[in-house]
Design an enzyme around this catalytic site. Sequence first.
Site, PDB file in Angstrom:
ATOM      1  N   ASP A  51       0.815  -1.208   0.000  1.00  0.00           N
ATOM      2  CA  ASP A  51       0.000   0.000   0.000  1.00  0.00           C
ATOM      3  C   ASP A  51       0.855   1.267   0.000  1.00  0.00           C
ATOM      4  OD1 ASP A  51      -2.377  -1.322  -0.139  1.00  0.00           O
ATOM      5  OD2 ASP A  51      -2.898  -1.103   1.976  1.00  0.00           O
ATOM      6  N   ASN A 123      -5.493   8.703   1.076  1.00  0.00           N
ATOM      7  CA  ASN A 123      -5.899   8.135   2.361  1.00  0.00           C
ATOM      8  C   ASN A 123      -6.451   9.199   3.306  1.00  0.00           C
ATOM      9  OD1 ASN A 123      -5.582   5.416   2.116  1.00  0.00           O
ATOM     10  ND2 ASN A 123      -3.848   5.250   3.524  1.00  0.00           N
ATOM     11  N   ARG A 150      -9.561  21.433  20.906  1.00  0.00           N
ATOM     12  CA  ARG A 150      -8.290  21.431  21.641  1.00  0.00           C
ATOM     13  C   ARG A 150      -7.907  19.985  21.916  1.00  0.00           C
ATOM     14  NH1 ARG A 150     -11.183  25.749  23.329  1.00  0.00           N
ATOM     15  NH2 ARG A 150     -10.144  27.793  23.345  1.00  0.00           N
ATOM     16  N   THR A 163     -10.078   3.001   6.631  1.00  0.00           N
ATOM     17  CA  THR A 163      -9.593   1.758   7.236  1.00  0.00           C
ATOM     18  C   THR A 163      -8.170   1.899   7.772  1.00  0.00           C
ATOM     19  OG1 THR A 163      -8.785   0.985   5.090  1.00  0.00           O
ATOM     20  CG2 THR A 163     -11.023   0.347   5.717  1.00  0.00           C
ATOM     21  N   LYS A 167      -9.324   4.540  11.364  1.00  0.00           N
ATOM     22  CA  LYS A 167      -9.893   3.408  12.108  1.00  0.00           C
ATOM     23  C   LYS A 167      -9.186   3.203  13.438  1.00  0.00           C
ATOM     24  CE  LYS A 167     -11.333  -1.406  11.660  1.00  0.00           C
ATOM     25  NZ  LYS A 167     -10.786  -1.824  12.978  1.00  0.00           N
ATOM     26  N   ALA A 187      -7.402  12.671  20.597  1.00  0.00           N
ATOM     27  CA  ALA A 187      -7.280  13.016  22.018  1.00  0.00           C
ATOM     28  C   ALA A 187      -7.790  14.422  22.329  1.00  0.00           C
ATOM     29  CB  ALA A 187      -5.820  12.863  22.468  1.00  0.00           C
TER      30      ALA A 187
END
Length: 266
Positions: A51, A123, A150, A163, A167, A187
């Site tokens: 890939d 991607n 933030r 994917t 993912k 996060a």
Amino acid sequence: MPNRRNVYFFHPKNQETKALVSPLIELAKQYDFQVVDHFDSANIIVSIGGDGAFLQAVRQSGFRDDCLYAGVTTSDQLSFYCDFHIDETDKMIEAITTENIEVRRFPVLQTQIDQGTSFYCLNECSIRSGVIKTLSLDVFINENHFETFRGDGMIISTPTGSTAYNKSVSGAVVDPLIPCMQVSELASLNNNNYRTLGSSFILSAEHTLTLKLSNDNNHSPIIGIDNEALNARQVDQVQIRLSDRQIKTVKLKDNSFWQRVKRTFL
């Protein structure tokens, strides 16, 4: 492939890979294909590796929508962009001798940093802080402010890219037949002072996403486009939309997108 006869093989220039590619070159010549020395002269571009090699082949050849891309893997398993294994010459012969070959079309993202050059992504595009501190982004959908983010950063992925990095942060897997982009958080801070949506969301091809860096940032984020990082010293905003371009690949009967998902994750 009656109207596509010029083939370029994209691969590392080491002796081991050249030995693997040599039989493919002879096979192409056997079926009256012209093997060319540069991808600009090709209307079929074949990547050898995996890939990562496929993404590099698409990027280095300029995300061409006037040619057909094909991926050949050299590992034990097929991957998301590679329809063929290096030893499966029978499938390659079937593909190149079929008059009514099916073509799969993959959506592409167009990313513009400030008012500068546009970059394309097959991607995803990701934006993260360049230092060990939270990144602050004002998120706009078209001209409307949506939220102030933030956290560590954001990933904007295509359906085929859903994917990959997307993912891994619990984003949804999206059918490539749906022309859209997915926005996923890295996060995020969610407390009494800061609030974001807290989940991935999907935008149709009609929308433009704009990420504006707040004044308290150092304006030197790390911006990833597929498997490369852009060298951007100062960034005020990143604008992302679905491009009019599409990447065309060979579609094999036994290797649909959802068969790939099942083979890879289930």
